[in-house]
Structures are given as structure tokens and as C-alpha cells.
Write a protein that holds these residues in place. Sequence first.
Motif, PDB file in Angstrom:
ATOM      1  N   ILE A 108       0.851  -1.188   0.000  1.00 55.51           N
ATOM      2  CA  ILE A 108       0.000   0.000   0.000  1.00 55.51           C
ATOM      3  C   ILE A 108       0.884   1.234   0.000  1.00 55.51           C
ATOM      4  O   ILE A 108       1.839   1.335   0.791  1.00 55.51           O
ATOM      5  N   GLY A 109       0.577   2.154  -0.864  1.00 54.12           N
ATOM      6  CA  GLY A 109       1.316   3.414  -0.869  1.00 54.12           C
ATOM      7  C   GLY A 109       1.120   4.148   0.450  1.00 54.12           C
ATOM      8  O   GLY A 109       0.004   4.229   0.962  1.00 54.12           O
ATOM      9  N   LYS A 110       2.191   4.657   0.997  1.00 51.11           N
ATOM     10  CA  LYS A 110       2.126   5.304   2.308  1.00 51.11           C
ATOM     11  C   LYS A 110       1.378   6.629   2.219  1.00 51.11           C
ATOM     12  O   LYS A 110       1.696   7.486   1.407  1.00 51.11           O
ATOM     13  N   ARG A 111       0.366   6.780   3.045  1.00 52.01           N
ATOM     14  CA  ARG A 111      -0.390   8.024   3.085  1.00 52.01           C
ATOM     15  C   ARG A 111      -0.451   8.516   4.530  1.00 52.01           C
ATOM     16  O   ARG A 111      -0.945   7.807   5.411  1.00 52.01           O
ATOM     17  N   LEU A 112       0.053   9.705   4.752  1.00 56.60           N
ATOM     18  CA  LEU A 112       0.074  10.236   6.117  1.00 56.60           C
ATOM     19  C   LEU A 112      -1.333  10.672   6.524  1.00 56.60           C
ATOM     20  O   LEU A 112      -2.074  11.218   5.707  1.00 56.60           O
ATOM     21  N   PRO A 113      -1.698  10.433   7.777  1.00 58.85           N
ATOM     22  CA  PRO A 113      -3.030  10.867   8.223  1.00 58.85           C
ATOM     23  C   PRO A 113      -3.127  12.391   8.242  1.00 58.85           C
ATOM     24  O   PRO A 113      -2.197  13.078   8.664  1.00 58.85           O
ATOM     25  N   GLY A 114      -4.238  12.907   7.743  1.00 57.41           N
ATOM     26  CA  GLY A 114      -4.441  14.354   7.755  1.00 57.41           C
ATOM     27  C   GLY A 114      -4.709  14.856   9.164  1.00 57.41           C
ATOM     28  O   GLY A 114      -5.223  14.120  10.010  1.00 57.41           O
ATOM     29  N   PHE A 115      -4.359  16.097   9.412  1.00 54.44           N
ATOM     30  CA  PHE A 115      -4.610  16.679  10.734  1.00 54.44           C
ATOM     31  C   PHE A 115      -4.774  18.189  10.605  1.00 54.44           C
ATOM     32  O   PHE A 115      -4.394  18.792   9.592  1.00 54.44           O
ATOM     33  N   ILE A 116      -5.349  18.787  11.619  1.00 52.50           N
ATOM     34  CA  ILE A 116      -5.566  20.234  11.657  1.00 52.50           C
ATOM     35  C   ILE A 116      -4.371  20.877  12.342  1.00 52.50           C
ATOM     36  O   ILE A 116      -3.895  20.378  13.371  1.00 52.50           O
ATOM     37  N   ASP A 117      -3.873  21.963  11.780  1.00 51.73           N
ATOM     38  CA  ASP A 117      -2.715  22.597  12.409  1.00 51.73           C
ATOM     39  C   ASP A 117      -3.125  23.275  13.714  1.00 51.73           C
ATOM     40  O   ASP A 117      -4.315  23.449  14.009  1.00 51.73           O
ATOM     41  N   ARG A 247     -17.595  25.378   7.422  1.00 56.83           N
ATOM     42  CA  ARG A 247     -18.217  26.710   7.475  1.00 56.83           C
ATOM     43  C   ARG A 247     -17.277  27.766   8.038  1.00 56.83           C
ATOM     44  O   ARG A 247     -17.289  28.913   7.612  1.00 56.83           O
ATOM     45  N   HIS A 248     -16.442  27.368   8.969  1.00 61.59           N
ATOM     46  CA  HIS A 248     -15.545  28.343   9.599  1.00 61.59           C
ATOM     47  C   HIS A 248     -14.117  28.259   9.068  1.00 61.59           C
ATOM     48  O   HIS A 248     -13.200  28.869   9.620  1.00 61.59           O
ATOM     49  N   GLU A 249     -13.934  27.468   7.999  1.00 64.42           N
ATOM     50  CA  GLU A 249     -12.643  27.385   7.314  1.00 64.42           C
ATOM     51  C   GLU A 249     -11.495  27.074   8.274  1.00 64.42           C
ATOM     52  O   GLU A 249     -10.430  27.689   8.235  1.00 64.42           O
ATOM     53  N   ILE A 250     -11.728  26.088   9.147  1.00 66.34           N
ATOM     54  CA  ILE A 250     -10.721  25.703  10.137  1.00 66.34           C
ATOM     55  C   ILE A 250      -9.565  24.965   9.474  1.00 66.34           C
ATOM     56  O   ILE A 250      -8.423  25.057   9.900  1.00 66.34           O
ATOM     57  N   THR A 251      -9.857  24.206   8.420  1.00 67.67           N
ATOM     58  CA  THR A 251      -8.817  23.433   7.739  1.00 67.67           C
ATOM     59  C   THR A 251      -9.148  23.298   6.262  1.00 67.67           C
ATOM     60  O   THR A 251     -10.318  23.383   5.873  1.00 67.67           O
ATOM     61  N   THR A 252      -8.123  23.086   5.449  1.00 69.75           N
ATOM     62  CA  THR A 252      -8.323  22.895   4.009  1.00 69.75           C
ATOM     63  C   THR A 252      -8.374  21.415   3.631  1.00 69.75           C
ATOM     64  O   THR A 252      -8.540  21.079   2.464  1.00 69.75           O
ATOM     65  N   ILE A 253      -8.226  20.522   4.608  1.00 74.85           N
ATOM     66  CA  ILE A 253      -8.261  19.086   4.341  1.00 74.85           C
ATOM     67  C   ILE A 253      -9.641  18.697   3.821  1.00 74.85           C
ATOM     68  O   ILE A 253     -10.670  19.158   4.336  1.00 74.85           O
ATOM     69  N   ASN A 254      -9.665  17.869   2.786  1.00 74.15           N
ATOM     70  CA  ASN A 254     -10.933  17.507   2.150  1.00 74.15           C
ATOM     71  C   ASN A 254     -11.822  16.653   3.051  1.00 74.15           C
ATOM     72  O   ASN A 254     -13.016  16.905   3.173  1.00 74.15           O
ATOM     73  N   ARG A 255     -11.228  15.640   3.668  1.00 74.16           N
ATOM     74  CA  ARG A 255     -12.037  14.715   4.475  1.00 74.16           C
ATOM     75  C   ARG A 255     -12.185  15.249   5.893  1.00 74.16           C
ATOM     76  O   ARG A 255     -11.296  15.116   6.724  1.00 74.16           O
ATOM     77  N   LYS A 256     -13.319  15.851   6.166  1.00 73.25           N
ATOM     78  CA  LYS A 256     -13.526  16.513   7.462  1.00 73.25           C
ATOM     79  C   LYS A 256     -14.408  15.654   8.371  1.00 73.25           C
ATOM     80  O   LYS A 256     -15.513  16.032   8.749  1.00 73.25           O
ATOM     81  N   PHE A 265      -5.024  15.092  17.493  1.00 70.81           N
ATOM     82  CA  PHE A 265      -4.608  14.839  18.877  1.00 70.81           C
ATOM     83  C   PHE A 265      -3.254  14.130  18.904  1.00 70.81           C
ATOM     84  O   PHE A 265      -2.306  14.564  19.575  1.00 70.81           O
ATOM     85  N   ALA A 266      -3.141  13.039  18.143  1.00 73.28           N
ATOM     86  CA  ALA A 266      -1.920  12.234  18.144  1.00 73.28           C
ATOM     87  C   ALA A 266      -0.752  12.981  17.517  1.00 73.28           C
ATOM     88  O   ALA A 266       0.381  12.932  18.026  1.00 73.28           O
ATOM     89  N   THR A 267      -1.002  13.683  16.421  1.00 73.89           N
ATOM     90  CA  THR A 267       0.069  14.407  15.734  1.00 73.89           C
ATOM     91  C   THR A 267       0.602  15.541  16.590  1.00 73.89           C
ATOM     92  O   THR A 267       1.823  15.741  16.684  1.00 73.89           O
ATOM     93  N   THR A 295       4.666   9.672  13.745  1.00 75.99           N
ATOM     94  CA  THR A 295       6.023  10.217  13.738  1.00 75.99           C
ATOM     95  C   THR A 295       6.388  10.699  12.343  1.00 75.99           C
ATOM     96  O   THR A 295       7.208  11.599  12.185  1.00 75.99           O
ATOM     97  N   SER A 296       5.760  10.115  11.320  1.00 67.62           N
ATOM     98  CA  SER A 296       6.006  10.564   9.948  1.00 67.62           C
ATOM     99  C   SER A 296       5.527  11.987   9.754  1.00 67.62           C
ATOM    100  O   SER A 296       6.154  12.789   9.064  1.00 67.62           O
ATOM    101  N   ASN A 297       4.398  12.324  10.382  1.00 69.77           N
ATOM    102  CA  ASN A 297       3.917  13.705  10.316  1.00 69.77           C
ATOM    103  C   ASN A 297       4.928  14.659  10.944  1.00 69.77           C
ATOM    104  O   ASN A 297       5.162  15.757  10.459  1.00 69.77           O
ATOM    105  N   SER A 298       5.528  14.217  12.059  1.00 65.38           N
ATOM    106  CA  SER A 298       6.532  15.046  12.736  1.00 65.38           C
ATOM    107  C   SER A 298       7.764  15.222  11.854  1.00 65.38           C
ATOM    108  O   SER A 298       8.329  16.319  11.772  1.00 65.38           O
TER     109      SER A 298
END
Length: 313
Positions: A108-117, A247-256, A265-267, A295-298
Amino acid sequence: MSEELHPVAIRFLAYIRLEKRYSEHTFAAYQQDLTQFFTFLQSSYGDVPLKGITHSHVRTWLAWLMEHSNVAKTVNRKISSLKSFFKYALRHGEVSMTPMTKVTAPKIGKRLPGFIDEKGMRALEDNHSMRRGEEKEPVFMDGLEGRTHQLIFELLYNTGIRLSELISLKERHIDAGNLSIKVLGKGNKERIIPISPHLMEEINTYRAVCRKELAEYDQEVLLVNPKSGRKLYPKYVYNVVRDYLTRHEITTINRKSPHILRHTFATHLTNNGADLNAVKELLGHSSLASTQVYTSNSIEKLKAAFKKAHPKG
């Protein structure tokens, strides 16, 4: 259950539902995978006894799956379902060996989990929108509905619990004295998660508003529907999270989805130096491998900082 299923598979499904107490979602996935496999086996090879199933049969099925647009992640889940089934069959003497030992899962191609900054999460915590031209517009309104929505976000982000764990939180699971909550996770495994004094204060405020605004409500669970007073259902929470983040444009990630707050939380914990084993326990992961993806996100954050700041970046 489907007539296509082998009797041993039917017993296995009863075992994971009644004894292992897997969730309905997980049970349905196992049932679908096994039904699909035995249906394919019957249509392609006729009546094959359980002891006669070989790795060649399984590989042919997997090849068929890949030809019919099944992605590697889905195929790997189906392989896992078969492995669990044949392990059960082996343990109960239904087969002398499992055909899965010679079956290799596709990569499986590695895909990092999305997160909110952290800026986006601060906007939620400070209760103001990030939309341009609408400075300090409150995200969560006063009243029970606003309080319910705010506590949903507070709990998901501050504890990293899953959606199913959130809606199953009982009043008796809140320990104000020790500032902790008890969570019933996958496989009925319990874990204790510490909470901050701020979150405990939010819970108490929410309780007070419930008592004030609802004549009757389900007092056994922590979170209730602000209109009906009944226990929350998954779609309600999903819609709340998606609506606020969009609605409040908290993040640009598609899957909300609510799960993005668990990833966040974890990231944020790993980005700020938290011990990986501690994060594993907080998330309720059974193995460290599931937690190491954060840790990949870090690392990606460090790479970005290096590229931006270093002369040779």
C-alpha cells in the motif's frame, strides 16, 4: 447469513460477534469478505472442501479482486479476514494447515493521516471563526446546541477518542476527582485517559445547561441530542464536525470527519515530544506500529522547516 457461507465460517462469525464482541461495522466487514470469497470459490471451482482450499484458490480470488478495481487497502483487509478465519478453523481442527501462509499482501502506498494545524485548533478553542472579514465571530453559539457541539470538539481533540467511543461515554465514566475518563474501546478494552481541568469545567457547564434546558433527557450518557435529549448517533456527530470545519474554514483538508480530530490529537502530541508508547496507550492501539505513522507527520514538519530556513535547504 448467506447460504453461500461454509458452516465453519458461520460459526466463526458467531464467535467474533458473541465472544470477541466485535463492533457491528467490523462484523459486517468480516461477513462480507467471507461471503464474497466462498461465493467466488463456488462459482469458479464448484464444491471445494474446507481442507482442500489452497493458496492458489486464494491467490486467484485476490487477482480477481484487483482486476475489478479493488484497491490494495481493501484487498489487504480481505486477506486479514481470511487469515483470521483459517486461524480459527485450524485451532478447532477443521483444517490441518492454513493456506494463508503462502499468500502475500499487496503493498500500500504510504499516506500520512491528515490533521488540523495548531492555529486551526486554537481558533476552535478560542471560539472564533477563521473566515476572512469576520473577525472574532463566535464558532459555537450560546445555549445547549452550541454547548453540545463545542463539547464534541473538546472531547475528540483533547482525548483522541473514536467517534464510537465518544457517543458511548457514560456519566459514570467521568472521574472528576482524578480528572480522567474511562473509555470502552475496540474489543471491549478499557483505558483511562487524563483530562484537563478546563475540559472538566466544560463538562460540568454542559451538564448544568442540560438540566436547565431539557425537561427530560437520557442521564446515563454524557452527550445527548440537544433537541430530543436522547443519546447521540454517529451521523449527528459526523455532520457537526464536517459543518463546523467547513463553514468556519478551520482546515483545508478535504475529508472533514470526526477521525481527523483523533489524528490531530496524536500528531500534536508527537510534534511536541510526547513518548510514542504513551500516545499508543492514549489512543488504545494494540500495537506500536499503528501509532508510529504519526512520527512521519513530525518528520514531514521537520523537513518543511529545514527546507524553509536552511541556506542549503
